[in-house]
Each structure stands twice: as structure tokens, then as C-alpha cells.
Write an enzyme that holds these catalytic residues in place. Structure first.
Site, PDB file in Angstrom:
ATOM      1  CB  SER A 154      -0.946  -0.298   1.342  1.00  0.00           C
ATOM      2  OG  SER A 154      -1.570   1.120   1.683  1.00  0.00           O
ATOM      3  CE1 TYR A 168      -4.343  -1.867   5.234  1.00  0.00           C
ATOM      4  CE2 TYR A 168      -3.336   0.145   4.817  1.00  0.00           C
ATOM      5  CZ  TYR A 168      -4.034  -1.051   4.445  1.00  0.00           C
ATOM      6  OH  TYR A 168      -4.286  -1.275   3.052  1.00  0.00           O
ATOM      7  CE  LYS A 179      -1.863  -3.865   3.259  1.00  0.00           C
ATOM      8  NZ  LYS A 179      -2.188  -5.128   2.461  1.00  0.00           N
TER       9      LYS A 179
END
Length: 300
Positions: free
Chosen positions: A141, A154, A158
Site C-alpha cells: 500500500s 495498518y 503493510k
């Protein structure tokens, strides 16, 4: 045919295929001639996706963080459909909000699914990919390039998944297995739409410069990632500007911190900037069914 459609007749395994980017990638892979095996938590949604695709599409409900269950699933996939040539580690969840307000179990679950689940996926399918000299695509991402406030779990997961894939590529290059990392910004999925309902996520988006604040249609994103799979690309950028972000990533934390300081100062005292919990229907499934066991065989 194989020159025009290098994936024609080859098997691709897609995790997180019940909706969103995973579903879109499954559709794009089928359009490019691949056979697909769909993995995910939600059997009803997997069945819906499988029924909407042409051909005899098989799906397996499984929690990717459960290594024993994933090992059984990988065996079943290979026994029924043959060894995969492509594995897409797409399954992921997200949660937003201040770190100190986020429940430890929620923070941990994001890392378990996005990072540990990716490693489990690689571990159980790599023996087959070694047989086919196949390709493993890790979905990362923009969050893996530039960490943002309100999404600490998150971003950490990632970034970890990105580093894991780069390490794996170096280990496997001499054995004929390709490993790629895919970078994408906000795609118009159910999870991202759910995020818009939370003040914390709206504040996060407001603090991002254009084009990082823009939402992109999921089908072109999936098509670009599948094109990267066909090229066995080591790096795939769903939006071309992400290549530039990669080039200047060393300076991004300072830029983001300065913008965030201004944005959060304007909003001091607001009580609605709270932790979101796991976002969207996929997040709810991951929250309610950790350690789900698969059935004795495929679901379709």
C-alpha cells in the site's frame, strides 16, 4: 495464445477474494485466461463471487492466520486443481483512530492478518510455486511507503509485508520463483467506503496531499496489478504517481508530520475522533471468526 495471454490455463490463488480488490483481481485474472481459486473468510460472499464468474470456480473459506487450516487448504487446492502458478496475498483488514484509543486486540488483529497472514500464505503455497516456477504477489500500500497518523497498525503491517516480500524475492530468485510487491492508494472498495463514516478517517484523508487523498476505481487498479503479474514484475504501482512517492519516501515522514500537526491542532478537543475498530464487512468477519477452520473439502 500464451504470448498474448501468459496466464492462460494457469491457476491463480487469490486470498481475500470475497469482495473488494480480491474480487476485482479474480475477475481480471479470469478475463486474462487464468483459472482461479478463491480464498477468504466469508463462505457466502465467496460463493457469490464464484457463481458470478465463468467456468467451474472453486472457493475455500479459511482464516489465513490459521497455519494448520491454510496448510490443509493449500493441499486441497493442489489436489483438486493442480499446483498454482500465481498466488496473490491480498487479504487484509484495517482499523483507524488514535493509537492509544485503539483496543490492543484490534491493533494485533490488523498485524496478524496483513503481515502474519501473508507469511502463512507464502509458507503453505511456496512448495507448489517452486514446482511451477511461479509468481507470488504481495499486496502492500501507499501506507507501506509513507506511514500516516490514525492508521498505525495498518501502516506497520503493510511496511512489514513489503519488507517480507523483498526478502523473499532475494531468497527465491535463483530458484525461479518471482516475487512482486504491489503498491496502491485508496481504492473504491467496501472497506474504504466504510472508513468514510468515521471522523478519524476523514481527518486522516484531509491531512493528505493530492493525489494521495483521491479514491480510485477498483477495476482499473485490479487490471494494472494483473498486468504486473503477467510481467512477473518485482514492483507494481497501481497509480503511476506512487513511483514518485517511492523515490522521495525518505522525506515523507517529515512532510506528513508537519501537515498532521497543523490539521490536528485545528481539531483539538474534538471528541468524535475515536478508534474505528476493524473497518467494513470484511473487518467484522475477521473480528468475529479468528481461527476459523475450513471444511473437509472446498466449498464449491
Amino acid at each position: 495464445m500464451t504470448e498474448e495471454l501468459p496466464l492462460f490455463g494457469r491457476l491463480a490463488v487469490v486470498t481475500g477474494a470475497a469482495r473488494g480488490l480480491g474480487e476485482a483481481m479474480a475477475r481480471a485474472l479470469v478475463r486474462r485466461g487464468a483459472r482461479v481459486a478463491l480464498l477468504g473468510l466469508e463462505e457466502r460472499e465467496l460463493a457469490r463471487v464464484a457463481a458470478s464468474l465463468p467456468g467451474d470456480i472453486t472457493h475455500w473459506p479459511v482464516d489465513i492466520t490459521d497455519e494448520a487450516a491454510m496448510a490443509r487448504t493449500a493441499t486441497q487446492v493442489t489436489e483438486r486443481l493442480g499446483p498454482p502458478s500465481v498466488v496473490v496475498a491480498n487479504a487484509g483488514v484495517a482499523a483507524g483512530g488514535p493509537f492509544l484509543d485503539t483496543a490492543p486486540a484490534t491493533w494485533r488483529r490488523v498485524v496478524e492478518v496483513n503481515l502474519l497472514g501473508s507469511a502463512v500464505t507464502a509458507r503453505v503455497f511456496l512448495p507448489a510455486l517452486l514446482r511451477t516456477r511461479g509468481y507470488y504477489l504481495q499486496i502492500s500500500s501507499l501506507a507501506g511507503i509513507a506511514a500516516a497518523p490514525m492508521m498505525s497498525a495498518y501502516c506497520a503491517s503493510k511496511s512489514g509485508a513489503e519488507a517480507f516480500a523483498h526478502s523473499l524475492r532475494a531468497e527465491l530468485a535463483h530458484r525461479g520463483v518471482g516475487v512482486g510487491v504491489a503498491y496502491l492508494s485508496w481504492a473504491d472498495t467496501e472497506m474504504i467506503r466504510a472508513a468514510e463514516g468515521h471522523s478519524a478517517m476523514r481527518v486522516l484523508r484531509a491531512g493528505l496531499p493530492w493525489p494521495a487523498s483521491k479514491t480510485y476505481r477498483v477495476d482499473p487498479v485490479a487490471a494494472r496489478l494483473v498486468h504486473g503479474i503477467e510481467r512477473r514484475a518485482p514492483v507494481v504501482y497501481a497509480q503511476p504517481w506512487l513511483r514518485a512517492a517511492q523515490a522521495v519516501r525518505a522525506g515523507l515522514p517529515g512532510i506528513i508530520a508537519r501537515r498532521s500537526r497543523h490539521e490536528f491542532a485545528r481539531r483539538t478537543g474534538r471528541s468524535d475522533i475515536t478508534a474505528t475498530g476493524l473497518l467494513g464487512a470484511g473487518g467484522k468477519a475477521a473480528e468475529s471468526t479468528p481461527g476459523q477452520q475450513p471444511p473437509d473439502g472446498p466449498a464449491g
